[in-house]
Scaffold this motif. Structure first.
Motif, PDB file in Angstrom:
ATOM      1  N   GLU A   1     -28.991  38.995 -52.823  1.00 58.39           N
ATOM      2  CA  GLU A   1     -29.030  40.578 -52.392  1.00 58.39           C
ATOM      3  C   GLU A   1     -30.139  41.222 -51.954  1.00 58.39           C
ATOM      4  O   GLU A   1     -30.130  41.847 -50.716  1.00 58.39           O
ATOM      5  CB  GLU A   1     -28.640  41.280 -53.548  1.00 58.39           C
TER       6      GLU A   1
ATOM      7  N   LYS B   1     -30.491  39.831 -48.511  1.00 55.76           N
ATOM      8  CA  LYS B   1     -29.790  40.468 -47.231  1.00 55.76           C
ATOM      9  C   LYS B   1     -30.093  41.900 -47.099  1.00 55.76           C
ATOM     10  O   LYS B   1     -30.217  42.503 -45.843  1.00 55.76           O
ATOM     11  CB  LYS B   1     -28.313  40.562 -47.868  1.00 55.76           C
ATOM     12  N   THR B   2     -30.580  42.582 -48.163  1.00 57.21           N
ATOM     13  CA  THR B   2     -31.081  44.086 -48.164  1.00 57.21           C
ATOM     14  C   THR B   2     -32.249  44.178 -47.082  1.00 57.21           C
ATOM     15  O   THR B   2     -32.156  45.014 -46.592  1.00 57.21           O
ATOM     16  CB  THR B   2     -31.554  44.301 -49.391  1.00 57.21           C
TER      17      THR B   2
END
Length: 85
Positions: free
Chosen positions: A67, A70-71
């Motif tokens: 996460e 990706k963020t």
């Protein structure tokens, strides 16, 4: 011959998880905190020959969550040995 009490550079080496900066250079809020920066591996002008690490690389002592990667649009490049300078 006995070993020295002072560890060699290799003995002090640590594993790090390397991430490429593809979309922006290193900056405040542009990546998760806790990174290890090597000024020779961070760029502020794009390197078009290496798009997955266009603005250089950052190392982390622990692997980032999918996460977070990706963020912050970081590309996982693998594990590296870091030795102190």
């Amino acid at each position: 011959m006995t070993r020295s009490a002072v560890p060699t550079r290799f003995e002090r080496a640590e594993l790090a998880y390397r991430y490429g900066l593809e979309f922006r250079p290193c900056g405040v809020g542009a990546q998760p905190s806790g990174f290890i920066i090597d000024p020779t591996l961070v760029r502020f002008t794009p390197d078009e020959e290496n798009p997955r690490r266009r603005f250089g690389v950052l190392d982390y002592p622990e692997k980032l969550s999918e996460e977070d990667a990706k963020t912050y649009q970081l590309n996982y490049l693998g594990v590296v040995w870091r030795t102190p300078r």
